[in-house]
Design a protein around this motif. Sequence first.
Motif, short mmCIF file in Angstrom:
data_model
loop_
_atom_site.label_atom_id
_atom_site.label_comp_id
_atom_site.label_asym_id
_atom_site.label_seq_id
_atom_site.Cartn_x
_atom_site.Cartn_y
_atom_site.Cartn_z
N ASP A 14 0.39 5.37 0.87
CA ASP A 14 -0.50 6.41 1.40
C ASP A 14 -1.91 5.89 1.66
O ASP A 14 -2.90 6.55 1.41
N SER A 45 0.85 -1.19 0.00
CA SER A 45 0.00 0.00 0.00
C SER A 45 0.88 1.23 0.00
O SER A 45 2.02 1.20 0.46
N GLU A 103 -3.50 3.54 0.12
CA GLU A 103 -4.17 2.98 -1.05
C GLU A 103 -3.59 1.61 -1.38
O GLU A 103 -2.37 1.44 -1.44
#
Length: 87
Positions: free
Chosen positions: A59, A57, A61
């Motif tokens: 940040d 991931s 996301e």
Amino acid sequence: EGAEQKLRNFPSTSTEDGLDLNNIIMALVDKRVKSEHIHTYKTSELIVESGKPLAWSLDGEFGGEHLKAVISNEQQVLQIRIPQEYA
């Protein structure tokens, strides 16, 4: 060569029972960078390879699952232009 070889033979950490992961999280929360589970060093590029897909991931996301991740420091690579009146 020496540092690269040392990292290449870096021992893997098992998190199957969750114990090591818990110890890593606690060390981070307590800001204990000198922990048996956390190793620090400076480099311009880091390559992480795994024998099984690892979730990634950035940040917050989800970035998929990968066998290899290459992280590099691209200093001063981004140029931003602004109108003269804001300069």
